[in-house]
Scaffold this motif. Sequence first.
Motif, PDB file in Angstrom:
ATOM      1  N   ILE A 147       0.893  -1.227  -0.171  1.00  0.00           N
ATOM      2  CA  ILE A 147       0.007   0.009   0.005  1.00  0.00           C
ATOM      3  C   ILE A 147       0.748   1.095   0.037  1.00  0.00           C
ATOM      4  O   ILE A 147       1.826   1.328   0.741  1.00  0.00           O
ATOM      5  N   SER A 148       0.523   2.196  -0.619  1.00  0.00           N
ATOM      6  CA  SER A 148       1.352   3.386  -0.883  1.00  0.00           C
ATOM      7  C   SER A 148      -0.001   4.680  -0.551  1.00  0.00           C
ATOM      8  O   SER A 148      -1.010   4.573  -0.855  1.00  0.00           O
ATOM      9  N   PHE A 149       0.493   5.459   0.367  1.00  0.00           N
ATOM     10  CA  PHE A 149      -0.414   6.644   0.841  1.00  0.00           C
ATOM     11  C   PHE A 149       0.160   7.912   0.266  1.00  0.00           C
ATOM     12  O   PHE A 149       1.231   8.139   0.582  1.00  0.00           O
ATOM     13  N   ARG A 150      -0.810   8.918  -0.236  1.00  0.00           N
ATOM     14  CA  ARG A 150      -0.396  10.270  -0.268  1.00  0.00           C
ATOM     15  C   ARG A 150      -1.364  11.168   0.216  1.00  0.00           C
ATOM     16  O   ARG A 150      -2.553  10.885   0.224  1.00  0.00           O
ATOM     17  N   SER A 151      -1.103  12.312   0.685  1.00  0.00           N
ATOM     18  CA  SER A 151      -2.038  13.377   1.045  1.00  0.00           C
ATOM     19  C   SER A 151      -1.580  14.583   0.896  1.00  0.00           C
ATOM     20  O   SER A 151      -0.543  14.779   0.345  1.00  0.00           O
ATOM     21  N   GLU A 152      -2.553  15.677   1.118  1.00  0.00           N
ATOM     22  CA  GLU A 152      -2.199  16.998   0.809  1.00  0.00           C
ATOM     23  C   GLU A 152      -2.624  17.859   2.032  1.00  0.00           C
ATOM     24  O   GLU A 152      -3.621  17.348   2.663  1.00  0.00           O
ATOM     25  N   GLY A 153      -2.112  18.806   2.497  1.00  0.00           N
ATOM     26  CA  GLY A 153      -2.342  19.402   3.600  1.00  0.00           C
ATOM     27  C   GLY A 153      -1.877  18.775   4.907  1.00  0.00           C
ATOM     28  O   GLY A 153      -0.622  18.009   4.859  1.00  0.00           O
ATOM     29  N   GLU A 154      -2.713  18.821   6.076  1.00  0.00           N
ATOM     30  CA  GLU A 154      -2.326  18.399   7.209  1.00  0.00           C
ATOM     31  C   GLU A 154      -2.420  17.197   7.509  1.00  0.00           C
ATOM     32  O   GLU A 154      -2.049  16.329   8.751  1.00  0.00           O
ATOM     33  N   VAL A 160      -0.590  10.919   6.671  1.00  0.00           N
ATOM     34  CA  VAL A 160      -0.499   9.510   6.178  1.00  0.00           C
ATOM     35  C   VAL A 160       0.626   8.515   7.001  1.00  0.00           C
ATOM     36  O   VAL A 160       0.504   7.431   6.958  1.00  0.00           O
ATOM     37  N   ASN A 161       1.515   9.176   7.401  1.00  0.00           N
ATOM     38  CA  ASN A 161       2.390   8.477   8.390  1.00  0.00           C
ATOM     39  C   ASN A 161       1.787   8.005   9.604  1.00  0.00           C
ATOM     40  O   ASN A 161       1.856   6.586   9.764  1.00  0.00           O
ATOM     41  N   GLU A 162       1.133   8.777  10.208  1.00  0.00           N
ATOM     42  CA  GLU A 162       0.445   8.357  11.420  1.00  0.00           C
ATOM     43  C   GLU A 162      -0.638   7.198  10.858  1.00  0.00           C
ATOM     44  O   GLU A 162      -0.731   6.247  11.568  1.00  0.00           O
ATOM     45  N   PHE A 163      -1.405   7.622   9.925  1.00  0.00           N
ATOM     46  CA  PHE A 163      -2.235   6.562   9.403  1.00  0.00           C
ATOM     47  C   PHE A 163      -1.819   5.202   9.272  1.00  0.00           C
ATOM     48  O   PHE A 163      -2.194   4.168   9.644  1.00  0.00           O
ATOM     49  N   ALA A 164      -0.729   5.249   8.256  1.00  0.00           N
ATOM     50  CA  ALA A 164      -0.161   3.874   8.001  1.00  0.00           C
ATOM     51  C   ALA A 164       0.634   3.091   9.285  1.00  0.00           C
ATOM     52  O   ALA A 164       0.227   1.973   9.181  1.00  0.00           O
ATOM     53  N   ARG A 165       1.221   4.045  10.167  1.00  0.00           N
ATOM     54  CA  ARG A 165       1.583   3.317  11.371  1.00  0.00           C
ATOM     55  C   ARG A 165       0.494   2.852  12.284  1.00  0.00           C
ATOM     56  O   ARG A 165       0.786   1.566  12.735  1.00  0.00           O
ATOM     57  N   ASN A 167       3.106  13.436   4.557  1.00  0.00           N
ATOM     58  CA  ASN A 167       2.169  13.291   2.981  1.00  0.00           C
ATOM     59  C   ASN A 167       2.556  12.171   2.369  1.00  0.00           C
ATOM     60  O   ASN A 167       1.970  12.190   1.090  1.00  0.00           O
ATOM     61  N   ALA A 168       3.381  11.473   2.610  1.00  0.00           N
ATOM     62  CA  ALA A 168       3.849  10.076   1.607  1.00  0.00           C
ATOM     63  C   ALA A 168       4.259   9.003   2.724  1.00  0.00           C
ATOM     64  O   ALA A 168       5.239   9.295   3.555  1.00  0.00           O
ATOM     65  N   ALA A 169       3.634   8.003   2.532  1.00  0.00           N
ATOM     66  CA  ALA A 169       3.852   6.749   3.404  1.00  0.00           C
ATOM     67  C   ALA A 169       3.612   5.542   2.570  1.00  0.00           C
ATOM     68  O   ALA A 169       3.053   5.429   1.678  1.00  0.00           O
ATOM     69  N   GLY A 170       4.006   4.628   3.429  1.00  0.00           N
ATOM     70  CA  GLY A 170       3.925   3.225   2.824  1.00  0.00           C
ATOM     71  C   GLY A 170       3.397   2.143   4.130  1.00  0.00           C
ATOM     72  O   GLY A 170       3.383   2.285   5.090  1.00  0.00           O
ATOM     73  N   GLY A 171       2.623   1.041   3.541  1.00  0.00           N
ATOM     74  CA  GLY A 171       2.196  -0.015   4.499  1.00  0.00           C
ATOM     75  C   GLY A 171       1.972  -1.267   3.882  1.00  0.00           C
ATOM     76  O   GLY A 171       2.297  -1.519   2.756  1.00  0.00           O
ATOM     77  N   ARG A 172       1.376  -2.221   4.459  1.00  0.00           N
ATOM     78  CA  ARG A 172       1.327  -3.528   4.014  1.00  0.00           C
ATOM     79  C   ARG A 172      -0.128  -4.130   4.605  1.00  0.00           C
ATOM     80  O   ARG A 172      -0.447  -3.741   5.933  1.00  0.00           O
ATOM     81  N   SER A 173      -0.695  -5.196   4.126  1.00  0.00           N
ATOM     82  CA  SER A 173      -1.828  -5.809   4.824  1.00  0.00           C
ATOM     83  C   SER A 173      -1.423  -7.230   4.511  1.00  0.00           C
ATOM     84  O   SER A 173      -1.118  -7.541   3.527  1.00  0.00           O
ATOM     85  N   ASP A 174      -1.851  -8.099   5.492  1.00  0.00           N
ATOM     86  CA  ASP A 174      -1.453  -9.564   5.562  1.00  0.00           C
ATOM     87  C   ASP A 174      -2.796 -10.311   5.098  1.00  0.00           C
ATOM     88  O   ASP A 174      -2.849 -11.524   5.050  1.00  0.00           O
TER      89      ASP A 174
END
Length: 338
Positions: free
Chosen positions: A283-290, A293-298, A308-315
């Motif tokens: 999964i790749s996450f991108r956002s604009e503004g405040e 996505v780092n907190e969301f992915a973690r 505004n740019a993070a990655g993640g994974r799902s099992d």
Amino acid sequence: MNLEDINAVSNLLSKPQNIVIVPHKNPDGDAIGSTLALWHYLKTKGQKVHIVVPNDYPKFLKWMPGHEQILNFEKENSQAKALIEEATVIFTLDFNHLGRIGQMEAILNDSQATFIMIDHHQAPSDYAHYMYSDVSMSSTCEMIYNFIEFLGDDEKINPEMAICLYTGIMTDTGSFKYTSTTSRTHRVVAALIDKGAENTKAHNLVYDTNTPNRLHLLGCALKNMVILEEYNTAYITLSQDELETYGYQKGDTEGFVNYGLTLHGIFFAVIFIENKEEGIVKISFRSEGEFSVNEFARKHFNGGGHTNAAGGRSDVSLQETIEYFVSILKEYKAQLNP
């Protein structure tokens, strides 16, 4: 990086060392650009230095000066292990937790080398003896420029180093459009061009080398896009079958996630890519503004990165992953409706 650490690293590098440079798994333009630039720099200081990447990286990065010297840990395992075991200094670039290097983690954990971390991601772990960590930086490549400057060696930056650093900054800033791009970033880029970085060449070799299969895969991805207006969110899915239909090659989906943010009123964009070989959904996450996505992915997807740019994974399966993602968006409705 504080003055004490700069002096300590300068003293360390004034003596002969066996150095290994390591980027994160699935290295991108910033990871490859920074490792190659540092490799060139350390060679000018007479050091014995090698680059070991955890696994392969995209073809559109295999042109930077020195790329043929990079060792792939998966394919050249015995040689790579021997170099790491002999290393007296290990630089880790563009990541801040040893969990980001896949199967290399165990051998680095066992190493008695002096570790130097240079990275711009959030929440660094404390494995390194010397740490240059700054989340405000546009890229690790900009930090490598600063690192060379800290050591008083910016005059050593030659055209080979310059184009590697330029490429990493270019790719990690979205061609200088992300908010992490500062006036200092532009001054560094200007200096790199003055030192011989061919900026048009870098852009063409990274962005203008599409294959028909990649463009067809992009068409499939855009056709799969789902827009959730209630949450100002857009997401893309790509199944393993779809990847295989269009002859997927490593790096082919680079940048696909950003298309969601080109839509008016969309502030959160995601791409879910099925990987049956690893048994995960990447999964790749991108956002604009405040919206972070780092907190969301973690919190939800075993990942992290930048605001505004993070990655993640799902099992779990692709379908279950999407259902879970949509179900938790209601928790963020207020943040996604600024």
